[in-house]
Design a protein around this motif. Structure first.
Motif, PDB file in Angstrom:
ATOM      1  N   ALA A 194      -6.734   7.666   2.317  1.00 53.05           N
ATOM      2  CA  ALA A 194      -7.725   6.686   1.886  1.00 53.05           C
ATOM      3  C   ALA A 194      -7.220   5.260   2.107  1.00 53.05           C
ATOM      4  CB  ALA A 194      -8.077   6.903   0.414  1.00 53.05           C
ATOM      5  N   ARG A 195      -5.960   5.030   1.798  1.00 57.16           N
ATOM      6  CA  ARG A 195      -5.449   3.668   1.961  1.00 57.16           C
ATOM      7  C   ARG A 195      -5.331   3.309   3.437  1.00 57.16           C
ATOM      8  NH1 ARG A 195      -0.962   1.618  -2.032  1.00 57.16           N
ATOM      9  NH2 ARG A 195      -1.799  -0.315  -1.203  1.00 57.16           N
TER      10      ARG A 195
ATOM     11  N   ARG B   8     -14.113  -1.416   0.060  1.00 57.56           N
ATOM     12  CA  ARG B   8     -12.673  -1.109   0.088  1.00 57.56           C
ATOM     13  C   ARG B   8     -11.920  -1.635  -1.129  1.00 57.56           C
ATOM     14  NH1 ARG B   8     -14.690   1.930   4.070  1.00 57.56           N
ATOM     15  NH2 ARG B   8     -13.166   2.389   5.694  1.00 57.56           N
TER      16      ARG B   8
ATOM     17  N   THR C   2      -2.783   8.413   0.726  1.00 56.41           N
ATOM     18  CA  THR C   2      -2.376   7.786   1.984  1.00 56.41           C
ATOM     19  C   THR C   2      -3.551   7.708   2.948  1.00 56.41           C
ATOM     20  OG1 THR C   2      -0.123   8.574   1.759  1.00 56.41           O
ATOM     21  CG2 THR C   2      -0.842   8.012   3.965  1.00 56.41           C
TER      22      THR C   2
ATOM     23  N   LYS D  12     -11.843   6.778  -5.955  1.00 55.60           N
ATOM     24  CA  LYS D  12     -12.827   7.439  -5.099  1.00 55.60           C
ATOM     25  C   LYS D  12     -12.301   8.715  -4.466  1.00 55.60           C
ATOM     26  CE  LYS D  12     -15.516   3.352  -3.892  1.00 55.60           C
ATOM     27  NZ  LYS D  12     -15.790   2.328  -2.863  1.00 55.60           N
TER      28      LYS D  12
ATOM     29  N   GLY E  29      -9.996  -4.795  -3.465  1.00 52.87           N
ATOM     30  CA  GLY E  29      -8.861  -5.658  -3.180  1.00 52.87           C
ATOM     31  C   GLY E  29      -7.538  -4.993  -3.487  1.00 52.87           C
ATOM     32  N   PRO E  30      -6.487  -5.794  -3.569  1.00 57.31           N
ATOM     33  CA  PRO E  30      -5.164  -5.234  -3.832  1.00 57.31           C
ATOM     34  C   PRO E  30      -5.017  -4.698  -5.251  1.00 57.31           C
ATOM     35  CG  PRO E  30      -5.064  -7.630  -3.734  1.00 57.31           C
ATOM     36  CD  PRO E  30      -6.447  -7.241  -3.332  1.00 57.31           C
TER      37      PRO E  30
ATOM     38  N   GLY F 257      -8.176   1.795   4.787  1.00 54.96           N
ATOM     39  CA  GLY F 257      -8.448   0.427   4.366  1.00 54.96           C
ATOM     40  C   GLY F 257      -8.778   0.259   2.896  1.00 54.96           C
ATOM     41  N   TYR F 258      -8.743   1.358   2.133  1.00 54.40           N
ATOM     42  CA  TYR F 258      -9.083   1.255   0.714  1.00 54.40           C
ATOM     43  C   TYR F 258      -7.917   0.679  -0.088  1.00 54.40           C
ATOM     44  CZ  TYR F 258     -13.408   3.815   1.374  1.00 54.40           C
ATOM     45  OH  TYR F 258     -14.670   4.168   1.770  1.00 54.40           O
ATOM     46  N   GLY F 259      -8.230  -0.244  -0.991  1.00 51.78           N
ATOM     47  CA  GLY F 259      -7.214  -0.795  -1.886  1.00 51.78           C
ATOM     48  C   GLY F 259      -6.740   0.286  -2.834  1.00 51.78           C
ATOM     49  N   PRO F 260      -5.584   0.076  -3.499  1.00 44.64           N
ATOM     50  CA  PRO F 260      -5.007   1.155  -4.323  1.00 44.64           C
ATOM     51  C   PRO F 260      -5.941   1.650  -5.429  1.00 44.64           C
ATOM     52  CG  PRO F 260      -3.827  -0.931  -4.620  1.00 44.64           C
ATOM     53  CD  PRO F 260      -4.745  -1.126  -3.465  1.00 44.64           C
TER      54      PRO F 260
END
Lengths: 217, 591
Positions: free
Chosen positions: B213-214, B322, B211, B226, B324-325, B217-220
């Motif tokens: 990390a996302r 970051r 949570t 990471k 993508g999706p 702004g990080y994608g899943p």
């Protein structure tokens, strides 16, 4: 109502397995204000934060809507909501140094010297000058908490959620870290939502305050 | 079945790491009664492995008194170097062992990462127990029925896509490149790594880390790679090494699916051990040592690769990209999970259909005529192997349960903390290649007249059953709320009564799950059965592997199907007994 630049909750209610867990809630948090959500454990406070982050278990049924800066949050995945969150545990990554933890928060657009300068500035802000190469495990509780906040702020959020981030700190440290967090939230004009057990937090927050009942009672 | 195995295996990762809670009953003043159990367990456990290693090492350097070889020297190694096919065998072992481990790890990470949300993870968990319980030999035979030139996959594509009206003359299994073996190993071992990954994720704040990390702004996919993967990797190391060691030295699957001229090193060494020419024993022992070196070298290589990747990936980790999706990765993960499931279900179905097929022309998808003929032909011969399998499995499981429970209960009563090195000791039989020490064990058994006896067979299975049984019970046992013990003790219950009437009933599902796991591990044992049973105690596994070299597909299908179903029956039984009501009836009778 959704035209405001802050964080807005409209008639938000959470249900789980047909049971109403929370709400319906109405709340507007203006930029730079800290709203407080109080309630016993099990009252759905953390679920509400998960809903705002976009990480709520799909088993929950959600009614109502949430808005940030005039954008509806529901259709966005967590990474595009620009909502920073701070938990009880600092969750600094043990595989990265303190400086690398902060770098993790920075957007990738910043490169080289500029990137290093931002990290140094953040470290100084947290009273952690010269700590960039340190293992987070060697930091004190207060240092870790400040590093975690700055990591979140470096990711340039548009709102801040606080899930009882002061509850594990002792009383003296708690007051100082709380002031540190509120100060940063106000200066960066972030709408901030704090979930807590501690009435002192509500006094210091000086913003709208909602109290939840235990679910099902 | 899910909760059971998940609960049971959760331990595997945390065992040894988590400190045992301070024992309550140590204050009741009788910590000593069980102190002989850990010592006995270690002796039963380490004794044969160490003796077996010595018994393999000595002949590798020319010392094997029973054959009159007493002059130490390097001649076994020279013979090994001169033996035809050794280079190819080593290459085949390395390709299939390392390739399958990396592929299995990739599949496991993709499947778990894609599952992400709790609902998909629950579905994933639900599939794990039967996948893990499926014995390697049965899976390999079923896989061959799928992938062979006349197998289901080619039939599915023929003749419309391939133009084939006869099975093609291509080596699709037992191929010289060991591709079939690599794929099958990866698909079979991936569920174990998925289980270990899920258990490891349960030990760290994985959900909140993801949570955080996302929300930054990080994608899943990026967030998982990471932030979460580095958290769980330290706990994945031992399981990955175990898979690597297993895949490098597997015998039964390699005999069914691996290349033949030369085969993998473990199979080649086994051939020499079984050769009527007794002088080949020394060369075989040297080969077994080489196998050991391969495993040690591969694990060391993996450790170094891991460190290098950790260093090289650092700029990428903290660079801030970051991602993508991640829809492609999501799809790949779902596909990987699907492939694992499809291979297992397809393999068992292929066994079932072949066992009932009377006439089945290529490229028909199903037999033209069905019959129970193969079953009626095979069953008389299967009665004894089936009875042996059941007896060995039950005996090894009961002994393993008793030893593991004794150790854990001693640990609790005496208030000792589990040593950090304990986990490595437990993993030892899973890390040392079987062919590397079982010959030494056999020499020992022959010299004591124990080879081909029941105690020898059960003992050899115990070496592999005990680690799984212990690992699956340790954590739940250690983390059970100690207030139950205290409450019972305050009511006047002695430690023995607390154990039988409080702990065991509370943890019954864990114990039953561990028993089912132990039984399935025993059913799957091939090499220990061959070495300790000395051919006099055939099991379904040895029968199936022996039949795989023959030409009667239908009887082979019956045997492998029976081997596949037996562990599943064990899990079903554990599940039924674990239900609260059944337990209460049992308790009512006991009271």
């Amino acid at each position: 109502m959704s035209a405001t630049s802050g964080l807005v909750l409209e008639r938000v209610a959470l249900r789980l397995g047909g049971r109403r867990l929370l709400g319906p809630l109405d709340l507007t948090v203006e930029p730079g204000r800290v709203a407080v959500l109080m309630g016993p454990s099990g009252s759905g406070k953390s679920s509400l934060l998960a809903f705002l982050c976009g990480t709520l278990d799909p088993a929950f049924v959600v009614e109502g809507s949430a808005w940030l800066g005039g954008r509806a949050l529901a259709p966005l995945p967590p990474e595009r909501r620009r909502i920073g969150i701070l938990f009880q545990d600092d969750l600094l990554f043990p595989h990265l140094s303190v400086g690398e933890n902060l770098a993790f928060g920075l957007p990738s657009g910043l490169r080289g010297a500029e990137r290093r300068a931002r990290i140094e500035a953040a470290l100084a802000d947290a009273g952690l000058q010269g700590f960039a190469g340190r293992d987070p495990a060697t930091l004190s509780g207060g240092q870790r908490a400040r590093a975690a906040l700055l990591r979140t702020l470096l990711s340039e959020p548009a709102a801040l959620l606080l899930d009882e981030p002061f509850s594990k700190l002792d009383a003296d440290l708690r007051a100082r870290f709380r002031a540190f967090v509120f100060d940063h939230a106000r200066r960066q004009r972030l709408p901030t939502l704090l979930v807590t057990h501690d009435p002192a937090d509500a006094v210091e927050a000086d913003g709208p305050c909602l109290t939840l009942d235990a679910a099902g009672d | 079945m899910t909760g059971l195995i998940q609960e049971a295996f959760r331990a595997a990762v945390a065992a040894g790491r988590r400190a045992a809670r301070q024992s309550v009953s140590s204050s009741t003043g009788r910590p000593r009664g069980l102190s002989w159990i850990p010592a006995l367990t270690l002796g039963l456990f380490l004794g044969p492995i160490l003796a077996g290693l010595a018994g393999t090492l000595l002949p590798a350097f020319g010392v094997l008194p029973v054959l009159g070889a007493t002059e130490p020297g390097l001649h076994p190694w020279r013979a090994l170097a001169a033996a035809p096919g050794v280079g190819g065998a080593v290459a085949a072992s390395l390709v299939s062992g390392i390739g399958s481990t990396l592929l299995a790890l990739l599949i496991a990470m993709a499947a778990v990462g894609a599952a992400g949300g709790t609902r998909a993870a629950r579905v994933l968990r639900a599939g794990l127990a039967p996948l893990l319980a499926l014995p390697h030999a049965a899976f390999a035979i079923g896989f061959a029925f799928l992938a062979a030139p006349s197998g289901w996959i080619v039939r599915l594509l023929s003749p419309w896509a391939t133009g084939w009206t006869y099975p093609p003359d291509i080596a699709l299994v037992q191929d010289p490149g060991a591709i079939a073996l690599t794929l099958a190993l990866a698909l079979k071992e991936a569920p174990f790594l998925v289980l270990m990954l899920l258990a490891a994720l349960g030990q760290v704040p994985a959900g909140r880390t993801l949570t955080v990390a996302r929300c930054m702004g990080y994608g899943p996919v990026q967030a998982w790679l990471k932030a979460v993967l580095p958290l769980v990797w330290p706990q994945m190391r031992l399981p990955v090494y175990a898979v690597l060691a297993y895949s490098l030295s597997v015998v039964d699957m390699a005999m069914v699916l691996g290349p033949t001229t030369p085969p993998t090193l473990a199979v080649l060494v086994l051939r020499w051990f079984g050769d009527p020419d007794l002088t080949l024993r020394l060369q075989a022992a040297a080969g077994a040592c080489l196998q050991l070196l391969l495993v040690v070298g591969a694990i060391a290589g993996l450790r170094m690769a891991e460190a290098a990747i950790g260093r090289l990936a650092r700029p990428w980790l903290v660079g801030g990209a970051r991602g993508g999706p991640g829809r492609a990765a999501q799809a790949a993960g779902a596909a990987a999970a699907g492939a694992v499931l499809a291979a297992a279900i397809g393999a068992v179905l292929a066994l079932a259909v072949w066992s009932l097929a009377l006439r089945w022309r290529f490229p028909d998808m199903l037999p033209a005529a069905w019959s129970l003929d193969a079953w009626s032909r095979a069953l008389p011969g299967l009665a004894r192997p089936l009875a042996n399998t059941l007896a060995a499995g039950a005996a090894a499981t009961v002994v393993a349960l008793a030893l593991a429970l004794g150790c854990l209960e001693h640990e609790r009563r005496a208030g000792v903390r589990p040593a950090a090195g304990g986990l490595w000791l437990l993993y030892l039989p899973l890390l040392v290649p079987q062919v590397g020490f079982l010959f030494g064990v056999q020499v020992l058994l022959v010299s004591t007249g124990l080879d081909g006896t029941w105690p020898a067979l059960v003992w050899s299975h115990l070496l592999f059953v005990l680690p799984y049984v212990f690992l699956s019970m340790a954590d739940p046992w250690r983390s059970l709320d100690e207030r139950y013990d205290r409450a019972a003790a305050c009511l006047g219950a002695r430690p023995a009564r607390v154990f039988w009437r409080v702990r065991l009933p509370l943890l019954r599902r864990v114990v039953l799950g561990a028993a089912a796991i132990g039984f399935s591990v025993s059913v799957a044992q091939y090499l220990p059965t061959v070495f300790a049973g000395a051919g006099r105690l055939p099991t379904l596994t040895t029968e199936a592997v022996a039949l795989a070299a023959g030409s009667d597909r239908r009887v082979l299908a019956v045997t492998a199907f029976a081997q596949a179903v037996l562990p599943l029956a064990g899990f079903a039984l554990a599940l039924a007994l674990g239900r609260r009501r059944a337990m209460r009836r049992w308790m009512g009778r006991a009271a």
